[in-house]
Scaffold this motif. Structure first.
Motif, PDB file in Angstrom:
ATOM      1  N   ASN A  38     -85.482  14.251  -9.612  1.00  0.00           N
ATOM      2  CA  ASN A  38     -86.506  13.291  -9.183  1.00  0.00           C
ATOM      3  C   ASN A  38     -87.361  12.793 -10.338  1.00  0.00           C
ATOM      4  N   ASN A  39     -87.747  13.669 -11.244  1.00  0.00           N
ATOM      5  CA  ASN A  39     -88.673  13.300 -12.311  1.00  0.00           C
ATOM      6  C   ASN A  39     -87.991  13.071 -13.657  1.00  0.00           C
ATOM      7  N   SER A  40     -86.688  12.964 -13.658  1.00  0.00           N
ATOM      8  CA  SER A  40     -85.987  12.840 -14.943  1.00  0.00           C
ATOM      9  C   SER A  40     -85.029  11.662 -14.936  1.00  0.00           C
ATOM     10  N   THR A  41     -85.498  10.518 -14.492  1.00  0.00           N
ATOM     11  CA  THR A  41     -84.622   9.350 -14.438  1.00  0.00           C
ATOM     12  C   THR A  41     -84.247   8.863 -15.834  1.00  0.00           C
ATOM     13  N   ALA A  42     -85.163   8.949 -16.776  1.00  0.00           N
ATOM     14  CA  ALA A  42     -84.880   8.470 -18.137  1.00  0.00           C
ATOM     15  C   ALA A  42     -83.781   9.302 -18.784  1.00  0.00           C
ATOM     16  N   SER A  43     -83.881  10.629 -18.678  1.00  0.00           N
ATOM     17  CA  SER A  43     -82.855  11.481 -19.298  1.00  0.00           C
ATOM     18  C   SER A  43     -81.516  11.312 -18.589  1.00  0.00           C
ATOM     19  N   LEU A  44     -81.549  11.079 -17.282  1.00  0.00           N
ATOM     20  CA  LEU A  44     -80.298  10.874 -16.557  1.00  0.00           C
ATOM     21  C   LEU A  44     -79.634   9.572 -16.979  1.00  0.00           C
ATOM     22  N   ARG A  45     -80.437   8.518 -17.160  1.00  0.00           N
ATOM     23  CA  ARG A  45     -79.878   7.241 -17.634  1.00  0.00           C
ATOM     24  C   ARG A  45     -79.277   7.396 -19.036  1.00  0.00           C
ATOM     25  N   GLU A  46     -79.935   8.169 -19.900  1.00  0.00           N
ATOM     26  CA  GLU A  46     -79.417   8.398 -21.253  1.00  0.00           C
ATOM     27  C   GLU A  46     -78.082   9.137 -21.211  1.00  0.00           C
ATOM     28  N   ILE A  47     -77.983  10.138 -20.357  1.00  0.00           N
ATOM     29  CA  ILE A  47     -76.740  10.908 -20.258  1.00  0.00           C
ATOM     30  C   ILE A  47     -75.603  10.023 -19.780  1.00  0.00           C
ATOM     31  N   VAL A  48     -75.875   9.199 -18.755  1.00  0.00           N
ATOM     32  CA  VAL A  48     -74.831   8.323 -18.224  1.00  0.00           C
ATOM     33  C   VAL A  48     -74.440   7.269 -19.259  1.00  0.00           C
ATOM     34  N   ALA A  49     -75.412   6.764 -20.014  1.00  0.00           N
ATOM     35  CA  ALA A  49     -75.100   5.763 -21.052  1.00  0.00           C
ATOM     36  C   ALA A  49     -74.268   6.377 -22.168  1.00  0.00           C
ATOM     37  N   ALA A  50     -74.561   7.633 -22.526  1.00  0.00           N
ATOM     38  CA  ALA A  50     -73.823   8.287 -23.606  1.00  0.00           C
ATOM     39  C   ALA A  50     -72.423   8.717 -23.176  1.00  0.00           C
ATOM     40  N   LEU A  86     -69.124  16.398 -12.048  1.00  0.00           N
ATOM     41  CA  LEU A  86     -69.261  17.768 -12.559  1.00  0.00           C
ATOM     42  C   LEU A  86     -69.672  17.785 -14.023  1.00  0.00           C
ATOM     43  N   GLU A  87     -69.077  16.920 -14.805  1.00  0.00           N
ATOM     44  CA  GLU A  87     -69.430  16.850 -16.224  1.00  0.00           C
ATOM     45  C   GLU A  87     -70.877  16.385 -16.398  1.00  0.00           C
ATOM     46  N   LEU A  88     -71.307  15.430 -15.573  1.00  0.00           N
ATOM     47  CA  LEU A  88     -72.698  14.975 -15.645  1.00  0.00           C
ATOM     48  C   LEU A  88     -73.661  16.099 -15.262  1.00  0.00           C
ATOM     49  N   CYS A  89     -73.276  16.905 -14.273  1.00  0.00           N
ATOM     50  CA  CYS A  89     -74.113  18.046 -13.882  1.00  0.00           C
ATOM     51  C   CYS A  89     -74.245  19.033 -15.038  1.00  0.00           C
ATOM     52  N   GLU A  90     -73.121  19.298 -15.717  1.00  0.00           N
ATOM     53  CA  GLU A  90     -73.147  20.228 -16.850  1.00  0.00           C
ATOM     54  C   GLU A  90     -73.972  19.664 -18.003  1.00  0.00           C
ATOM     55  N   GLN A 126     -77.345  21.267 -19.589  1.00  0.00           N
ATOM     56  CA  GLN A 126     -77.467  21.614 -21.006  1.00  0.00           C
ATOM     57  C   GLN A 126     -78.676  20.921 -21.643  1.00  0.00           C
ATOM     58  N   ASN A 127     -78.935  19.682 -21.266  1.00  0.00           N
ATOM     59  CA  ASN A 127     -80.042  18.930 -21.859  1.00  0.00           C
ATOM     60  C   ASN A 127     -81.413  19.367 -21.353  1.00  0.00           C
ATOM     61  N   THR A 128     -81.489  19.697 -20.063  1.00  0.00           N
ATOM     62  CA  THR A 128     -82.801  19.972 -19.475  1.00  0.00           C
ATOM     63  C   THR A 128     -83.020  21.439 -19.118  1.00  0.00           C
ATOM     64  N   GLY A 129     -81.949  22.200 -19.000  1.00  0.00           N
ATOM     65  CA  GLY A 129     -82.075  23.595 -18.574  1.00  0.00           C
ATOM     66  C   GLY A 129     -82.158  23.737 -17.065  1.00  0.00           C
ATOM     67  N   ASN A 130     -82.080  22.633 -16.327  1.00  0.00           N
ATOM     68  CA  ASN A 130     -82.119  22.646 -14.861  1.00  0.00           C
ATOM     69  C   ASN A 130     -80.746  22.270 -14.329  1.00  0.00           C
ATOM     70  N   TRP A 131     -80.139  23.169 -13.583  1.00  0.00           N
ATOM     71  CA  TRP A 131     -78.789  22.955 -13.083  1.00  0.00           C
ATOM     72  C   TRP A 131     -78.851  22.368 -11.683  1.00  0.00           C
ATOM     73  N   VAL A 132     -78.055  21.337 -11.448  1.00  0.00           N
ATOM     74  CA  VAL A 132     -78.004  20.682 -10.141  1.00  0.00           C
ATOM     75  C   VAL A 132     -76.556  20.610  -9.676  1.00  0.00           C
ATOM     76  N   GLY A 133     -76.381  20.386  -8.382  1.00  0.00           N
ATOM     77  CA  GLY A 133     -75.051  20.284  -7.802  1.00  0.00           C
ATOM     78  C   GLY A 133     -74.529  18.860  -7.810  1.00  0.00           C
ATOM     79  N   ARG A 134     -73.243  18.743  -7.445  1.00  0.00           N
ATOM     80  CA  ARG A 134     -72.607  17.426  -7.436  1.00  0.00           C
ATOM     81  C   ARG A 134     -73.256  16.474  -6.444  1.00  0.00           C
ATOM     82  N   THR A 135     -73.623  17.001  -5.267  1.00  0.00           N
ATOM     83  CA  THR A 135     -74.227  16.148  -4.248  1.00  0.00           C
ATOM     84  C   THR A 135     -75.569  15.601  -4.723  1.00  0.00           C
ATOM     85  N   ALA A 136     -76.382  16.447  -5.326  1.00  0.00           N
ATOM     86  CA  ALA A 136     -77.676  15.999  -5.838  1.00  0.00           C
ATOM     87  C   ALA A 136     -77.484  14.960  -6.941  1.00  0.00           C
ATOM     88  N   MET A 137     -76.508  15.178  -7.804  1.00  0.00           N
ATOM     89  CA  MET A 137     -76.233  14.231  -8.885  1.00  0.00           C
ATOM     90  C   MET A 137     -75.761  12.894  -8.308  1.00  0.00           C
TER      91      MET A 137
END
Length: 113
Positions: free
Chosen positions: A58-70, A77-81, A85-96
């Motif tokens: 919810n609070n990390s849209t900028a980092s998520l956009r950076e990961i998807v752009a990179a 699954l790879e995006l979740c991993e 690795q980048n934030t230390g917070n692990w999420v599931g596929r559905t949440a992603m």
């Protein structure tokens, strides 16, 4: 019966909780809960059901956009991993998947002919 009538009868007519419960054909504990809620919260609105849902996405849209752009070809699954690795917070596929949909980031591969 409407909760406001029950509380009003108890408070304004100075009735006991047991007598109020008998008049409105409800349990004593229901009247106690309504009176307590009126005193503490100042209203008799129903409380929300269930637990609030929290996601680290919810609070990390900028980092998520950076990961998807990179990593534009990464699977969910790879995006979740990568997010973990980048934030230390692990999420599931559905949440992603839900977070990507909210951001408008389409995960379908473009097929070129």
């Amino acid at each position: 019966m409407c909760a406001s009538f029950i509380v009003a009868a108890h408070i304004e007519q100075n009735l006991s909780i047991r007598k109020t419960a008998a008049i409105f054909s409800v349990s004593k504990s229901s009247v106690q809960k309504l009176v307590k809620q009126q005193k503490i919260e100042g209203n008799l609105e129903p409380k929300p059901r269930g637990k609030p849902r929290y996601s680290h996405l919810n609070n990390s849209t900028a980092s998520l956009r950076e990961i998807v752009a990179a990593h534009p070809d990464a699977t969910l699954l790879e995006l979740c991993e990568l997010f973990g690795q980048n934030t230390g917070n692990w999420v599931g596929r559905t949440a992603m998947c839900n977070a990507l949909q909210k951001l408008g980031l389409n995960r379908q591969k473009n097929s070129e002919k």
